[in-house]
Design an enzyme around this catalytic site. Structure first.
Site, PDB file in Angstrom:
ATOM      1  N   ARG A 208       0.855  -1.186   0.000  1.00  0.00           N
ATOM      2  CA  ARG A 208       0.000   0.000   0.000  1.00  0.00           C
ATOM      3  C   ARG A 208       0.887   1.232   0.000  1.00  0.00           C
ATOM      4  O   ARG A 208       1.881   1.299   0.720  1.00  0.00           O
ATOM      5  CB  ARG A 208      -0.923   0.007   1.229  1.00  0.00           C
ATOM      6  CG  ARG A 208      -2.029  -1.047   1.165  1.00  0.00           C
ATOM      7  CD  ARG A 208      -3.022  -0.728   0.052  1.00  0.00           C
ATOM      8  NE  ARG A 208      -4.107  -1.694  -0.028  1.00  0.00           N
ATOM      9  CZ  ARG A 208      -4.128  -2.724  -0.859  1.00  0.00           C
ATOM     10  NH1 ARG A 208      -3.088  -2.936  -1.662  1.00  0.00           N
ATOM     11  NH2 ARG A 208      -5.166  -3.537  -0.905  1.00  0.00           N
ATOM     12  N   GLU A 237      -2.509   8.025  -4.999  1.00  0.00           N
ATOM     13  CA  GLU A 237      -2.911   7.475  -6.303  1.00  0.00           C
ATOM     14  C   GLU A 237      -4.316   7.962  -6.635  1.00  0.00           C
ATOM     15  O   GLU A 237      -5.171   8.018  -5.754  1.00  0.00           O
ATOM     16  CB  GLU A 237      -2.911   5.936  -6.255  1.00  0.00           C
ATOM     17  CG  GLU A 237      -1.555   5.295  -6.154  1.00  0.00           C
ATOM     18  CD  GLU A 237      -1.640   3.762  -6.120  1.00  0.00           C
ATOM     19  OE1 GLU A 237      -2.704   3.218  -6.507  1.00  0.00           O
ATOM     20  OE2 GLU A 237      -0.665   3.115  -5.710  1.00  0.00           O
ATOM     21  N   HIS A 254       0.941   0.443  -9.916  1.00  0.00           N
ATOM     22  CA  HIS A 254       0.111  -0.444  -9.090  1.00  0.00           C
ATOM     23  C   HIS A 254      -0.355  -1.659  -9.887  1.00  0.00           C
ATOM     24  O   HIS A 254      -1.544  -2.002  -9.923  1.00  0.00           O
ATOM     25  CB  HIS A 254      -1.092   0.322  -8.538  1.00  0.00           C
ATOM     26  CG  HIS A 254      -1.689  -0.319  -7.317  1.00  0.00           C
ATOM     27  ND1 HIS A 254      -2.368   0.400  -6.354  1.00  0.00           N
ATOM     28  CD2 HIS A 254      -1.713  -1.605  -6.882  1.00  0.00           C
ATOM     29  CE1 HIS A 254      -2.798  -0.415  -5.415  1.00  0.00           C
ATOM     30  NE2 HIS A 254      -2.411  -1.638  -5.710  1.00  0.00           N
TER      31      HIS A 254
END
Length: 376
Positions: A208, A237, A254
């Protein structure tokens, strides 16, 4: 029966259409209007499922095709009596193979033998355990940090994070995101930890974004040039720091867990849970859904070594491809982070490639690593 699915969930439309009317939508832009008369909601990590989204809707079931669930408000689901399912472990193999692609690139670039490096794994859940097992196949020394598992008495040797920082050459993070509490992981990598890193440490974050304080990392990288940093996840993000991106070694949007197999496993897991919820059980076989890979068979002669393994790994997936695509967009000072993910080029796992060998030991090692190896 209306079901909404994230448009980036492979085979979701085909599978869920067996049980009702399906609408595919962009996960980050999901609105309450689209949820009207919807019973089932299937999301990925970019959709925050909370009271704001669910109030005054008819949702009875929420599924997330991800192993992480930080985007799900459990308390709201429980209060509203909404059933829930996630997909733990669905992307473990994908993330581990991403990390191997990174490590073998760095080993070749910097001229080191991976067996001469100590890898510190922070978080030993599905992904951390899988990574640990595969590194041990190669004879790589690993150190594990997992306070929750240590405190519940699991029979492994666990180290503190400070011990890993002091001893490990490579730190790779695989923790859930906890904002506070006993196992707080928000900004686990802060300015103090970054200042304490050994010379030439490799830092990898695929869990994360907020586990690493991005501002502190940027500050450190303006002063220290010896640290190698790999980020697949970012704070803020999809609005990531271009300044930070331009200072790290590998930057990706990601997608560490984005193999076709991994994403499809996630879809299958929540589809089967949904079918149980509506009392129409189905069992889906992964291989029956997947297309044939671009490369299906290769022959490998002799013993496996780091050079051969690096070439084999990068034949299937070279992380520099995704790093290049992300950096290309910085030239115009704009990154459509979500578009890169939505239009992600198909990526397969090592098991999709049959490796025909003439050496028994090579077959054994490759199969333990997750390849599909057979003796000629």
């Amino acid at each position: 029966m209306k079901i909404i699915v994230d448009e980036n969930m492979p085979y979701a439309y085909e599978l869920f259409s067996r049980t009702g009317k399906v609408l595919s939508v962009p996960g980050r832009e999901l609105s309450k209007i689209e949820l009207k008369d919807t019973i089932g909601l299937m999301v990925r990590s970019i959709t925050n499922v909370n009271a704001k989204l669910l109030d005054n809707t008819s949702i009875k079931f929420v599924g997330t095709a991800t192993s992480g669930t930080e985007h799900i408000d459990y308390h709201v689901l429980k209060k509203k009596g909404i059933s829930f399912s996630s997909a733990p472990g669905c992307n473990s193999i994908a993330v581990v193979e991403y990390i191997f692609s990174v490590l073998f690139f760095l080993a070749e670039r910097d001229g080191f033998d991976l067996r001469n490096r100590i890898v510190g794994i922070i978080g030993a859940g599905n992904i951390g355990n899988c990574l640990n097992k595969r590194l041990k196949v190669l004879g790589v020394e690993t150190l594990i940090c997992d306070p929750p598992r240590k405190n519940r008495g699991d029979k492994e040797i666990f180290y503190s994070l400070d011990e890993l920082v002091a001893k490990a050459d490579i730190l790779t993070f695989h923790t859930p995101l906890f904002i506070d509490g006993l196992y707080k992981s928000w900004h686990l990598v802060d300015i103090n930890l970054l200042n304490s890193l050994k010379k030439n440490t490799i830092l990898i974050n695929t869990c994360r974004g907020s586990v690493v304080d991005n501002k502190a990392l940027l500050q450190i990288l303006t002063m220290r040039k010896d640290i190698s940093v790999i980020l697949d996840v970012w704070e803020e993000e999809p609005n990531i720091s271009l300044e930070l991106l331009n200072k790290i070694d590998i930057a990706t949007p990601h997608i560490a867990g984005y193999t076709l197999e991994g994403k499809t496993r996630g879809t299958i897991q929540i589809f089967e849970s949904w079918c149980n919820f509506i009392d129409k059980p189905q069992q889906i076989i992964l291989e029956n859904l997947l297309p044939k890979p671009e490369f299906s068979t290769i022959t490998l002669h002799g013993n496996i070594d780091q050079y051969k393994l690096k070439r084999l790994i990068h034949l299937i997936y070279d992380v520099r491809r995704d790093d290049t695509l992300l950096r290309k967009l910085t030239a115009i000072d704009h990154i459509d982070f979500d578009l890169l993910r939505a239009q992600y080029q198909e990526r397969r796992e090592w098991s999709s490639l049959q490796v025909i060998c003439d050496n028994t030991e090579t077959v054994t090692i490759l199969n333990k690593l997750g390849f599909n190896a057979t003796l000629q």
